[in-house]
Scaffold this motif. Structure first.
Motif, PDB file in Angstrom:
ATOM      1  N   THR A  91       0.817  -1.215   0.000  1.00 37.57           N
ATOM      2  CA  THR A  91       0.000   0.000   0.000  1.00 37.57           C
ATOM      3  C   THR A  91       0.849   1.261   0.000  1.00 37.57           C
ATOM      4  O   THR A  91       0.328   2.354  -0.209  1.00 37.57           O
ATOM      5  N   ASP A  92       2.148   1.121   0.232  1.00 42.10           N
ATOM      6  CA  ASP A  92       3.015   2.292   0.323  1.00 42.10           C
ATOM      7  C   ASP A  92       3.715   2.610  -0.989  1.00 42.10           C
ATOM      8  O   ASP A  92       4.382   3.637  -1.106  1.00 42.10           O
ATOM      9  N   ILE A  93       3.571   1.742  -1.995  1.00 43.41           N
ATOM     10  CA  ILE A  93       4.192   1.968  -3.297  1.00 43.41           C
ATOM     11  C   ILE A  93       3.114   1.841  -4.370  1.00 43.41           C
ATOM     12  O   ILE A  93       2.479   0.790  -4.479  1.00 43.41           O
ATOM     13  N   PRO A  94       2.885   2.876  -5.179  1.00 40.16           N
ATOM     14  CA  PRO A  94       1.881   2.755  -6.245  1.00 40.16           C
ATOM     15  C   PRO A  94       2.378   1.837  -7.353  1.00 40.16           C
ATOM     16  O   PRO A  94       3.468   2.034  -7.899  1.00 40.16           O
ATOM     17  N   LEU A  95       1.594   0.828  -7.669  1.00 43.34           N
ATOM     18  CA  LEU A  95       1.967  -0.151  -8.685  1.00 43.34           C
ATOM     19  C   LEU A  95       0.869  -0.249  -9.734  1.00 43.34           C
ATOM     20  O   LEU A  95      -0.314  -0.090  -9.431  1.00 43.34           O
ATOM     21  N   GLN A  96       1.265  -0.523 -10.953  1.00 36.47           N
ATOM     22  CA  GLN A  96       0.322  -0.790 -12.030  1.00 36.47           C
ATOM     23  C   GLN A  96       0.678  -2.152 -12.603  1.00 36.47           C
ATOM     24  O   GLN A  96       1.715  -2.311 -13.244  1.00 36.47           O
ATOM     25  N   VAL A  97      -0.180  -3.138 -12.357  1.00 36.40           N
ATOM     26  CA  VAL A  97       0.144  -4.525 -12.675  1.00 36.40           C
ATOM     27  C   VAL A  97      -0.493  -4.933 -14.000  1.00 36.40           C
ATOM     28  O   VAL A  97      -1.666  -4.645 -14.258  1.00 36.40           O
ATOM     29  N   HIS A  98       0.290  -5.593 -14.812  1.00 36.47           N
ATOM     30  CA  HIS A  98      -0.124  -6.033 -16.143  1.00 36.47           C
ATOM     31  C   HIS A  98       0.304  -7.488 -16.285  1.00 36.47           C
ATOM     32  O   HIS A  98       1.458  -7.825 -16.012  1.00 36.47           O
ATOM     33  N   VAL A  99      -0.621  -8.364 -16.665  1.00 36.71           N
ATOM     34  CA  VAL A  99      -0.321  -9.790 -16.769  1.00 36.71           C
ATOM     35  C   VAL A  99      -0.101 -10.165 -18.232  1.00 36.71           C
ATOM     36  O   VAL A  99      -0.942  -9.898 -19.093  1.00 36.71           O
ATOM     37  N   VAL A 100       1.043 -10.778 -18.492  1.00 33.53           N
ATOM     38  CA  VAL A 100       1.385 -11.291 -19.816  1.00 33.53           C
ATOM     39  C   VAL A 100       1.483 -12.808 -19.706  1.00 33.53           C
ATOM     40  O   VAL A 100       2.089 -13.326 -18.766  1.00 33.53           O
ATOM     41  N   SER A 101       0.889 -13.520 -20.646  1.00 34.24           N
ATOM     42  CA  SER A 101       0.973 -14.976 -20.617  1.00 34.24           C
ATOM     43  C   SER A 101       1.509 -15.493 -21.941  1.00 34.24           C
ATOM     44  O   SER A 101       1.137 -15.000 -23.012  1.00 34.24           O
ATOM     45  N   THR A 102       2.397 -16.475 -21.862  1.00 33.74           N
ATOM     46  CA  THR A 102       2.934 -17.097 -23.064  1.00 33.74           C
ATOM     47  C   THR A 102       1.949 -18.127 -23.607  1.00 33.74           C
ATOM     48  O   THR A 102       1.244 -18.805 -22.852  1.00 33.74           O
ATOM     49  N   VAL A 103       1.910 -18.223 -24.929  1.00 37.10           N
ATOM     50  CA  VAL A 103       1.099 -19.226 -25.618  1.00 37.10           C
ATOM     51  C   VAL A 103       2.046 -20.040 -26.489  1.00 37.10           C
ATOM     52  O   VAL A 103       2.596 -19.533 -27.468  1.00 37.10           O
ATOM     53  N   ASP A 104       2.274 -21.274 -26.105  1.00 33.54           N
ATOM     54  CA  ASP A 104       3.202 -22.146 -26.825  1.00 33.54           C
ATOM     55  C   ASP A 104       2.606 -22.518 -28.177  1.00 33.54           C
ATOM     56  O   ASP A 104       1.563 -23.172 -28.250  1.00 33.54           O
ATOM     57  N   ALA A 105       3.272 -22.098 -29.253  1.00 34.27           N
ATOM     58  CA  ALA A 105       2.753 -22.351 -30.596  1.00 34.27           C
ATOM     59  C   ALA A 105       2.635 -23.833 -30.905  1.00 34.27           C
ATOM     60  O   ALA A 105       1.811 -24.246 -31.727  1.00 34.27           O
ATOM     61  N   THR A 106       3.433 -24.662 -30.232  1.00 28.18           N
ATOM     62  CA  THR A 106       3.409 -26.103 -30.501  1.00 28.18           C
ATOM     63  C   THR A 106       2.343 -26.837 -29.697  1.00 28.18           C
ATOM     64  O   THR A 106       2.063 -28.005 -29.972  1.00 28.18           O
ATOM     65  N   LEU A 107       1.774 -26.161 -28.692  1.00 24.39           N
ATOM     66  CA  LEU A 107       0.814 -26.807 -27.784  1.00 24.39           C
ATOM     67  C   LEU A 107       1.367 -28.127 -27.258  1.00 24.39           C
ATOM     68  O   LEU A 107       0.668 -29.143 -27.192  1.00 24.39           O
ATOM     69  N   ALA A 108       2.651 -28.099 -26.864  1.00 29.57           N
ATOM     70  CA  ALA A 108       3.295 -29.311 -26.347  1.00 29.57           C
ATOM     71  C   ALA A 108       2.566 -29.836 -25.119  1.00 29.57           C
ATOM     72  O   ALA A 108       2.479 -31.050 -24.900  1.00 29.57           O
ATOM     73  N   ALA A 109       2.059 -28.923 -24.298  1.00 27.15           N
ATOM     74  CA  ALA A 109       1.225 -29.310 -23.157  1.00 27.15           C
ATOM     75  C   ALA A 109      -0.225 -29.008 -23.520  1.00 27.15           C
ATOM     76  O   ALA A 109      -0.555 -27.893 -23.923  1.00 27.15           O
ATOM     77  N   ASP A 110      -1.078 -29.991 -23.403  1.00 30.44           N
ATOM     78  CA  ASP A 110      -2.472 -29.866 -23.818  1.00 30.44           C
ATOM     79  C   ASP A 110      -3.264 -29.059 -22.788  1.00 30.44           C
ATOM     80  O   ASP A 110      -3.348 -29.454 -21.621  1.00 30.44           O
TER      81      ASP A 110
END
Length: 329
Positions: free
Chosen positions: A122-141
């Motif tokens: 609460t003492d530091i102003p933060l702006q959070v942004h979530v980035v997620s990777t998408v594996d083009a090979t879909l190695a994990a289903d």
């Protein structure tokens, strides 16, 4: 501790082996990282990813201030304290707080648990942004590993990775990820460094909803993207109270919220958006609307009906909606 402007926090999520560390390295290489911090949170006891990031930016230790000023540390249980330590270290060394903190989550992590730790700061102003990777090979289903659609659903930006290994350039992966999260921007073109730069820079953008109107819902297992429409008589206070209550009872169930709320007797709407149940400051948009899209797990009509004030936002009567051909801003 205070700063004049919020510190950008980029939370990088993605399943095991989908290229999170490579994406961060591609972003950092060749940049001035004197006020950039990297926190690595791995599932095991050894910070291999932190070592790789540190090696790629000029040093060999996972827990230290690098020669070029980029601090990499391995976050254990206290992410909030790690952020405070990073900011304090940058102030000590450069006279100014961090500009950006990149948090690489474990491949098994669900973003909601990490996002709640930012609430403790609460003492530091933060702006959070979530980035997620998408594996083009879909190695994990994604159908077998429930963490994958949850990570996709919570993201503001999706980044295609391992594209050179996919026979279809990742088209199937992009289609499946977009079906889970139609609200996210998608970086699929250019080099890894260009995709990372575009995704990480998306922090704070006031992107409107996709141009094509939503109706009904789409789903992936227990995850659904549900559209609710603002009732004609609902005023601004009703809408904000409803959204507050949505956040209050949403806990880990709500992964992403985005909507255009239209106050009565107003010529513009307000863009409201949340990652998890953490809402950003509303942004005025010169476009009339009056609906919100909620992405989450186990969302039912009965659950939405219990949110007060009752009837502020309602489910449409129409059926499922296809996202094919949508523009995703």
């Amino acid at each position: 501790m205070s700063t004049e402007r919020p510190i950008e926090v980029v939370l990088v999520t993605g399943f095991l082996g989908t290229g999170k560390t490579s994406l961060i390295r591609a972003f950092l290489e060749g940049r001035d990282t004197s006020r950039v911090g990297v926190i690595v949170n791995e599932a095991g006891d050894t910070g291999f990813d932190g070592i790789v990031i540190a090696e790629g930016t000029g040093e060999s230790s996972a827990v230290r201030m690098l020669g070029n000023g980029c601090l990499c540390c391995e976050a254990a249980d206290d992410l909030a304290q790690s952020v405070r330590d990073l900011v304090a270290r940058h102030v000590e060394l450069t006279g100014a707080p961090s500009e950006c903190i990149i948090v690489e989550a474990s491949g098994l992590a669900r973003p909601g648990k990490l996002l709640r730790q930012f609430h403790a700061i609460t003492d530091i102003p933060l702006q959070v942004h979530v980035v997620s990777t998408v594996d083009a090979t879909l190695a994990a289903d994604p159908d077998r590993h429930g963490e994958i659609p949850v990570q996709w659903a919570a993201a503001s930006s999706l980044v295609l990775t391992r594209r050179d290994l996919a026979g279809d350039d990742g088209q199937e992966a992009m289609t499946r990820a977009w079906a889970v999260n139609p609200l996210a921007s998608f970086q699929s073109e250019g080099s890894a460094a260009e995709r990372a730069a575009e995704a990480f820079a998306a922090t704070g953008r006031a992107n409107p909803l996709p141009q094509v109107e939503f109706a009904g819902e789409v789903s992936h297992g227990s995850i659904r993207a549900v559209t609710l429409w603002q009732s004609p008589g609902a005023n601004w206070d009703d809408c904000t109270e409803w959204l507050d209550n949505l956040a209050g009872i949403g806990d880990e169930r709500v992964l992403r919220v985005k909507g255009l709320v239209s106050p009565l007797s107003a010529d513009r709407s307000w863009l409201v958006q949340a990652v998890g149940t953490t809402f950003a400051v509303p942004v005025p948009i010169s476009r009339e609307a009056g609906h919100v899209v909620v992405i989450g797990e186990d969302l039912t009509a009965e659950w939405f009906a219990a949110i007060e004030p009752a009837g502020t936002f309602t489910l449409p009567d129409t059926g499922a909606h296809s996202h094919e051909g949508h523009r995703h801003d």
